[in-house]
Design a protein around this motif. Sequence first.
Motif, short mmCIF file in Angstrom:
data_model
loop_
_atom_site.label_atom_id
_atom_site.label_comp_id
_atom_site.label_asym_id
_atom_site.label_seq_id
_atom_site.Cartn_x
_atom_site.Cartn_y
_atom_site.Cartn_z
N ARG A 464 0.82 -1.21 0.00
CA ARG A 464 0.00 0.00 0.00
C ARG A 464 0.86 1.26 0.00
NH1 ARG A 464 -5.51 -1.03 1.75
NH2 ARG A 464 -5.82 -3.28 1.77
N THR A 465 1.98 1.21 0.71
CA THR A 465 2.89 2.37 0.72
C THR A 465 3.52 2.56 -0.66
OG1 THR A 465 3.38 1.81 3.03
CG2 THR A 465 4.78 3.44 2.00
N SER A 466 3.83 1.46 -1.32
CA SER A 466 4.40 1.54 -2.68
C SER A 466 3.42 2.17 -3.65
CB SER A 466 4.80 0.15 -3.17
OG SER A 466 5.79 -0.41 -2.35
N PHE A 467 2.11 1.87 -3.48
CA PHE A 467 1.11 2.47 -4.36
C PHE A 467 1.09 3.99 -4.20
CE2 PHE A 467 -1.35 -1.75 -3.83
CZ PHE A 467 -0.66 -2.30 -4.90
N LEU A 468 1.24 4.46 -2.98
CA LEU A 468 1.28 5.92 -2.75
C LEU A 468 2.50 6.53 -3.42
CD1 LEU A 468 0.26 6.22 1.03
CD2 LEU A 468 -1.10 6.86 -0.96
N ARG A 469 3.63 5.84 -3.33
CA ARG A 469 4.84 6.32 -4.00
C ARG A 469 4.62 6.35 -5.52
NH1 ARG A 469 9.20 1.92 -4.02
NH2 ARG A 469 7.62 1.13 -5.45
N ALA A 496 -4.74 5.09 -5.03
CA ALA A 496 -3.81 4.10 -4.47
C ALA A 496 -4.55 3.08 -3.61
CB ALA A 496 -2.73 4.81 -3.64
N THR A 497 -5.56 3.55 -2.86
CA THR A 497 -6.34 2.64 -2.02
C THR A 497 -7.12 1.66 -2.87
OG1 THR A 497 -6.57 4.42 -0.39
CG2 THR A 497 -8.05 2.56 -0.16
N GLN A 498 -7.66 2.13 -4.00
CA GLN A 498 -8.42 1.24 -4.88
C GLN A 498 -7.53 0.18 -5.52
OE1 GLN A 498 -11.62 0.80 -5.52
NE2 GLN A 498 -12.08 2.32 -3.94
N ILE A 499 -6.31 0.58 -5.88
CA ILE A 499 -5.38 -0.40 -6.46
C ILE A 499 -5.07 -1.48 -5.43
CG2 ILE A 499 -3.05 -0.71 -7.40
CD1 ILE A 499 -3.27 2.24 -8.35
N GLY A 500 -4.95 -1.06 -4.18
CA GLY A 500 -4.68 -2.02 -3.11
C GLY A 500 -5.81 -3.00 -2.90
N SER A 501 -7.04 -2.63 -3.29
CA SER A 501 -8.18 -3.53 -3.10
C SER A 501 -8.22 -4.65 -4.15
CB SER A 501 -9.49 -2.74 -3.16
OG SER A 501 -9.70 -2.23 -4.46
N SER A 502 -7.49 -4.46 -5.28
CA SER A 502 -7.37 -5.49 -6.34
C SER A 502 -8.72 -5.97 -6.86
CB SER A 502 -6.55 -6.68 -5.82
OG SER A 502 -5.26 -6.27 -5.46
#
Length: 937
Positions: A464-469, A496-502
């Motif tokens: 999740r941190t990588s998605f923010l980066r 980024a949060t949505q990407i983390g939800s897959s």
Amino acid sequence: MDKIIVKGAKEHNLKNVDIELPRDKFIVFTGLSGSGKTSLAFDTIYAEGQRRYVESLSSYARQFLGQMDKPNVEYIEGLSPAISIDQKTTNRNPRSTVGTVTEIYDYLRLLYARIGTPYCPNCGKEITSQTVDQIIDKIIELPEKTKLQILAPVVRGEKGTHKKLIETVKKDGYVRVRIDGELYDLDDNINLSKTKKHNIEVVIDRIIIKEGIEKRLADSVETALKLAEGLVLIDVIDKEEMLMSTNFACIDCGIGFGEITPRMFSFNNPFGMCKPCLGLGVKKEIDVDLIIPDWNKTIAQRAIVPFGADEEGYYFQIFKAIADYHKFDISKPLSEAPQEFIDEILYGTNGRELTIKFVSKFQGERTHVRDFEGVVNNLERRYIETKSPDMQAWIEGFMNDTPCPHCHGARLNNISLSVKVGGKNIYEVTNLSIIKLLEFLDNLVLSPKQEFIGRQILKEIKERTSFLRDVGLKYLTLSRNASTLSGGESQRIRLATQIGSSLVGVLYVLDEPSIGLHQRDNAKLIKTLRNLTNLGNTLIVVEHDEETMESADYILDMGPGAGINGGEVIAFGTFDDIKKCEKSITGQYLSGKKKIDVPEVRRELGDRFVEIKGAKENNLKNIDVKIPLGGLVCITGVSGSGKSTLVNQILLKGLHQKLSKTKVRTGKYDEILGIENIDKVISIDQSPIGRTPRSNPATYTGAFDYIRDVFAMTNEAKTRGYKKGRFSFNVKGGRCEACRGDGIVKIAMHFLPDVYVPCDVCKGKRYSRETLEVKYKGKSISDVLDMTVEEALSFFENIPKIKNKLQTMYDVGLSYIKLGQPSTELSGGEAQRIKLAFELSKRATGKTLYMLDEPTTGLHVADIHKLIEVINKLVETGNTVLVIEHNLDVIKVADYIIDLGPEGGDGGGQVIATGTPEEVTKVKESYTGQYLKKYLN
């Protein structure tokens, strides 16, 4: 089905649009500001996707979710569940942070609860727990005839707090429990569930130890520990105290922990929060700088703002009595006053009594002999005691949020902050920038047991941190308050949060995700967007960025114009297809047939400057910034480099404080020089021109006042005795009372969406029949509000006051909007240009400083072309326009650039380059300069 088919879309200005969109593709909607992009993407496609999802739920569930209007479209086929990620700020709740919004903080709390190492908050030593057997062995090893007692926490939920409440009970070898003053043998059948709600004390009398009694004692102690929820204080009477616990306790300091759980690290939970600030990290306190904003004033000139300057009033006489005591001439400015006088004014006379003669409003001349509590204490007391929201709001005007003196902004209590992972507590970790947090996680050294337990949790946090980066937010910290984020930042966080939800098979609709992003980080954002389609989702992005369009699978171009001149699909296809389309204005700019030219000669800036000295708010590194006046100045730099802090927090607020004497708290800086070179400062942003549909372009610009004057001057109005107020739809008199001037009536449909219908009485015209009978040149007041700017300009061509207002709106490219168009229907770009038009209609002073924060947000390149022309008009009259901007078309036409960086967050806050665009391109360290090169060529 592999397509989304839209048939007959007529929402807002859409003209019966039919379009087929391929699924699982990256599609960009573009076009002029107001051309209908948002109406098609959000108000039609997304709205219908959401409505269908809600309609699929039970009627019981729908009543809690609210009703959703059906968009004005014949039908849409092939829709997936839709998720909108727009520019609205994520959350205005002061308890919401980047960490909580992204859910990374939830994983961090779990990590600390499972593998965190507790340290004593007092002495700093690592602390451990003991087993029940170890505690019992310790008790049995005590000398014979030793009296001891075990005390549980006095208050449930406050582990580590103990208190002796009763004397030792003398009963050989037995353990007894006192619950709310009543004594029980442990052999009694004690209701354990009952004890959870009461204060408990376990008492042991270890006087006689005989063979066989150890077993009975051990059983009793074990039961006692269960009652005490694991945490006990063993008190050996007349000797010493020993803290022993089945959880964690510091034997040296007598401080104990409860069980380490995730709720211990939540600042929204009583178990974790700092009690004095209730987990907010800040406390509202009286700010002396707001009480006395100008120390060069005298008390009679209202230097002490909350108490005015009535020389016969109560507080003025108090100040005079204190001044007399300190032999200070009250007619002098406070800057010359002795410190003792200032201290007593602010914090009180500390018991020293004053004799005060004053004139009471109701009782005439009065005399009081009393001490004075001080202005600060007075306001604090009244803030606590008052029951009036208005009074509280007034006092809050003299207050500011200051870091909590107990937790220093950490939001958590000492116990929670004493648990560490990798040598850092949870607040220290959330204070790291995203890029530094990733480094910390990568370099974390754990024991085999910790690594096994924390492996899955760390994996989630890193991802999740990588998605923010990857979406260009590497400069943010997880502790950053969500309310301080810009629209673009909050949108990328949600992305980024949505990407983390897959999720798979979802329709994502995004509104300009590139807002606020430097070109350097654009490629990462585009890669992130592409990942959504690679997962099997459809992506519709409303965007003007050329690089994003080039990376998309398809582009839909709306137009040909804006407003009533738009609402049609001009072109649909690949990037190359759009470039070849002769009808597409977008295509003409992409192909280079149209372009924003670089000025042949840049303005010669004079010797007038505004200079900020020692700027050090947030990440600014104590920098000095010199801003030349009389030209177009751009503040540039990567996202998070300190641009907004410098301009909005320091310069804008600092100038407001000095020029307008307003009560605002500025960012940290030493001084601002050159204020005498400007007479006023005006900030023009993209916020709405009004919060309700009653606000419109005509009312905002002031044109409607003059229009109502014209109608009031007609013979018909004079004959009927109608004044100017008769032609307002906001007040009683001339408006239609059936709809109260709204023109529409809402009909509640219970489990179906609410229906909005034109008012039966006025037929949507907003005015009463009598008012509408008054005509000017054959048109009623309602007819005028329904005119476009272009139509109204011709209609009022002989009335200079109205014509001038309308001409400025026409000049900024708003010829198509209606005078009475509700502010809620205007885009951000349209709202900003209305504000610009309003400023242009004023008489120029030649010494005004205009500040614009990313004015190109929501603007097509053709609109940016017009915006630059408007900015130049402001500059040509001697004013200065200061722009925070990433758009290279604007930057390349600037007279002067101040580039901050080199990175965002901790790595930013320095001046990297200054000068003309040509000079900035020669600075290798400037990312802006390197990207600017091809635009100058």
